[in-house]
Write a protein that holds these residues in place. Structure first.
Motif, mmCIF file in Angstrom:
data_model
loop_
_atom_site.group_PDB
_atom_site.id
_atom_site.type_symbol
_atom_site.label_atom_id
_atom_site.label_comp_id
_atom_site.label_asym_id
_atom_site.label_seq_id
_atom_site.Cartn_x
_atom_site.Cartn_y
_atom_site.Cartn_z
ATOM 1 N N LEU A 27 -3.049 2.792 -3.790
ATOM 2 C CA LEU A 27 -2.805 4.122 -3.239
ATOM 3 C C LEU A 27 -3.715 4.326 -2.026
ATOM 4 O O LEU A 27 -4.922 4.109 -2.124
ATOM 5 C CB LEU A 27 -3.121 5.160 -4.319
ATOM 6 C CG LEU A 27 -2.419 6.509 -4.246
ATOM 7 C CD1 LEU A 27 -0.916 6.322 -4.319
ATOM 8 C CD2 LEU A 27 -2.887 7.402 -5.374
ATOM 9 N N VAL A 28 -3.143 4.696 -0.889
ATOM 10 C CA VAL A 28 -3.963 4.937 0.288
ATOM 11 C C VAL A 28 -3.886 6.402 0.694
ATOM 12 O O VAL A 28 -2.959 7.119 0.320
ATOM 13 C CB VAL A 28 -3.553 4.039 1.480
ATOM 14 C CG1 VAL A 28 -3.881 2.598 1.199
ATOM 15 C CG2 VAL A 28 -2.097 4.221 1.821
ATOM 16 N N TRP A 30 0.876 -1.177 0.000
ATOM 17 C CA TRP A 30 0.000 0.000 0.000
ATOM 18 C C TRP A 30 0.900 1.209 0.000
ATOM 19 O O TRP A 30 1.785 1.328 0.839
ATOM 20 C CB TRP A 30 -0.915 -0.010 1.224
ATOM 21 C CG TRP A 30 -2.047 -0.979 1.073
ATOM 22 C CD1 TRP A 30 -2.128 -1.980 0.157
ATOM 23 C CD2 TRP A 30 -3.237 -1.043 1.844
ATOM 24 N NE1 TRP A 30 -3.302 -2.664 0.311
ATOM 25 C CE2 TRP A 30 -4.007 -2.101 1.344
ATOM 26 C CE3 TRP A 30 -3.725 -0.297 2.910
ATOM 27 C CZ2 TRP A 30 -5.239 -2.446 1.865
ATOM 28 C CZ3 TRP A 30 -4.959 -0.631 3.442
ATOM 29 C CH2 TRP A 30 -5.712 -1.692 2.919
ATOM 30 N N VAL A 31 0.673 2.071 -0.957
ATOM 31 C CA VAL A 31 1.595 3.184 -1.094
ATOM 32 C C VAL A 31 0.921 4.497 -0.722
ATOM 33 O O VAL A 31 -0.272 4.686 -0.912
ATOM 34 C CB VAL A 31 2.180 3.283 -2.517
ATOM 35 C CG1 VAL A 31 2.868 2.005 -2.911
ATOM 36 C CG2 VAL A 31 1.113 3.627 -3.543
ATOM 37 N N TYR A 32 1.757 5.357 -0.178
ATOM 38 C CA TYR A 32 1.316 6.722 0.088
ATOM 39 C C TYR A 32 2.212 7.630 -0.731
ATOM 40 O O TYR A 32 3.424 7.471 -0.737
ATOM 41 C CB TYR A 32 1.429 7.053 1.576
ATOM 42 C CG TYR A 32 0.948 8.438 1.906
ATOM 43 C CD1 TYR A 32 -0.410 8.705 2.021
ATOM 44 C CD2 TYR A 32 1.850 9.485 2.064
ATOM 45 C CE1 TYR A 32 -0.856 9.977 2.292
ATOM 46 C CE2 TYR A 32 1.404 10.764 2.341
ATOM 47 C CZ TYR A 32 0.055 11.000 2.458
ATOM 48 O OH TYR A 32 -0.386 12.263 2.714
ATOM 49 N N ASP A 79 2.688 0.977 3.426
ATOM 50 C CA ASP A 79 3.954 0.253 3.574
ATOM 51 C C ASP A 79 5.067 0.996 2.865
ATOM 52 O O ASP A 79 6.232 0.867 3.193
ATOM 53 C CB ASP A 79 3.858 -1.136 2.931
ATOM 54 C CG ASP A 79 2.760 -1.959 3.534
ATOM 55 O OD1 ASP A 79 2.770 -2.096 4.755
ATOM 56 O OD2 ASP A 79 1.904 -2.450 2.776
ATOM 57 N N VAL A 80 4.663 1.703 1.803
ATOM 58 C CA VAL A 80 5.646 2.332 0.924
ATOM 59 C C VAL A 80 5.349 3.808 0.824
ATOM 60 O O VAL A 80 4.192 4.209 0.734
ATOM 61 C CB VAL A 80 5.581 1.709 -0.492
ATOM 62 C CG1 VAL A 80 6.540 2.416 -1.424
ATOM 63 C CG2 VAL A 80 5.893 0.239 -0.438
ATOM 64 N N LEU A 81 6.427 4.596 0.862
ATOM 65 C CA LEU A 81 6.294 6.030 0.681
ATOM 66 C C LEU A 81 6.880 6.358 -0.686
ATOM 67 O O LEU A 81 8.053 6.078 -0.938
ATOM 68 C CB LEU A 81 7.087 6.715 1.787
ATOM 69 C CG LEU A 81 6.699 8.087 2.272
ATOM 70 C CD1 LEU A 81 5.232 8.154 2.605
ATOM 71 C CD2 LEU A 81 7.531 8.457 3.480
ATOM 72 N N LEU A 82 6.050 6.898 -1.583
ATOM 73 C CA LEU A 82 6.568 7.362 -2.866
ATOM 74 C C LEU A 82 6.772 8.862 -2.746
ATOM 75 O O LEU A 82 5.818 9.587 -2.485
ATOM 76 C CB LEU A 82 5.567 7.110 -3.998
ATOM 77 C CG LEU A 82 5.197 5.698 -4.367
ATOM 78 C CD1 LEU A 82 4.244 5.741 -5.557
ATOM 79 C CD2 LEU A 82 6.418 4.898 -4.735
#
Ligand code: SF4
Ligand code: SF4
Ligand code: SF4
Lengths: 170, 148
Positions: free
Chosen positions: A48-49, A15-17, A56-59
């Protein structure tokens, strides 16, 4: 063993932010592109959250402006461990055009630890997907440092001796 | 309203499957001619004029002189793929490749270093660019094959 378990857990779904730290929106548009049906990152469970606490992931895109740096640090702390940080674009990778500007900190790795860099201005959606594949271990990275040198005086002398070179002036 | 929903479903099914299999399969849109990807430097062609470092907007090209050698360092982590270095290079030593899959976990992977053999000034000992191509050949020597 823990790492294996981690890899497995990560493979299930990321899940990416997405955080914009002063990007020109070029990279943001490419990130959105990755989530369109054409490239469809959701088939890998990438979603995308709306809150960093679910991610879990920061873009991160953008060169990290002075104003946004404290907020970014808070954001990083809000993401539960284990977490991955992706730097999307040349701006967060090395600072981009603004690497030595008074208004930016010149690169994401000066603020928070970065796991993967995806350079490009902006990177193609394929490049971002490829970066995700590298992070998940589905592909191997293709770049390596290149160090090359022209003929050196000793080499020139060697070449003259071998008759390969006809003229030299020192 | 219900009718329009059915219409929508039919429209969606008509489109068929649009998702590309990338990254597990082939890439859907390979870069075309003129695509500006990672730069490539041909060290044998470079004359060390410094033109590329002069025009690079993020100043990602660093020049250091030592003795007989001029060292050009390209820090591609902040390269913006503008292509100006390839445009100004008088020798065509810098070219834009179509390579774009540059994801890495280490910024040192995006580093190019080329060491150029230069002429040196007899008085101050600094590197200089020979005035003409002929002068350069006098310094580095030329291979017979170059002239054919
Ligand atoms: S890397 Fe290029 S496209 Fe991306 S935010 Fe920076 S300037 Fe814009
Ligand atoms: S492409 Fe542009 S930014 Fe990249 S090294 Fe060349 S001049 Fe510099
Ligand atoms: S790469 Fe081209 S522009 Fe750059 S120093 Fe060498 S010859 Fe000059």
């Amino acid at each position: 063993m823990f790492k294996k378990l981690l890899d497995k857990a990560f493979l299930k779904s990321l899940w990416v932010y997405h955080a914009n730290t002063g990007a020109c929106n070029g990279c943001d548009i490419e990130v959105i592109n990755v989530l369109t049906p054409y490239y469809d990152a959701e088939r890998f469970g990438i979603k995308l959250v709306g809150s960093p606490r679910h991610a879990d992931v920061l873009l991160v895109s953008g060169p990290v402006t002075r104003q946004v740096a404290p907020a970014l640090r808070r954001l990083y702390e809000a993401v539960p461990s284990p977490k991955l940080v992706f730097a999307i674009g040349s701006c967060p990778s090395g600072g981009g055009l603004w690497f030595d500007s008074y208004a930016t900190l010149g690169g994401l790795n000066k603020v928070i630890p970065v796991d993967f860099y995806i350079p490009g201005c902006p990177p193609r959606p394929e490049a971002i997907l490829y970066g995700v594949a590298v992070a998940l271990g589905l592909a191997s990275k293709k770049v390596a440092p290149i160090i090359s040198s022209q003929v050196h005086p000793e080499k020139i002398l060697q070449k003259i001796e071998q008759g390969e070179m006809t003229h030299v002036q020192k | 309203m219900f009718k329009s929903k059915i219409k929508e479903v039919i429209l969606c099914f008509k489109a068929g499957r649009v998702t590309a299999p990338f990254p597990l399969g082939p890439e859907p849109n390979p870069p075309q001619d003129g695509y500006r990807g990672k730069i490539a430097v041909d060290v044998e062609k470079c004359i060390g004029c410094g033109g590329c470092a002069n025009v690079c907007p993020p100043r990602s090209i660093k020049i250091t002189d030592t003795d007989h050698t001029r060292i050009l360092e390209y820090f591609l982590s902040r390269c913006t793929y503008c292509g100006r270095c390839a445009e100004v290079c008088p020798e065509g030593a810098v070219t834009m490749t179509r390579e774009y899959q540059l994801a890495t976990n280490d910024l040192n992977d995006l580093y190019i270093r080329s060491e150029i053999y230069m002429g040196t000034c007899g008085r101050c000992g600094r590197c200089f660019k020979p005035k003409t191509i002929l002068d350069r050949m006098m310094v580095t020597g030329f291979q017979p094959g170059d002239l054919s």
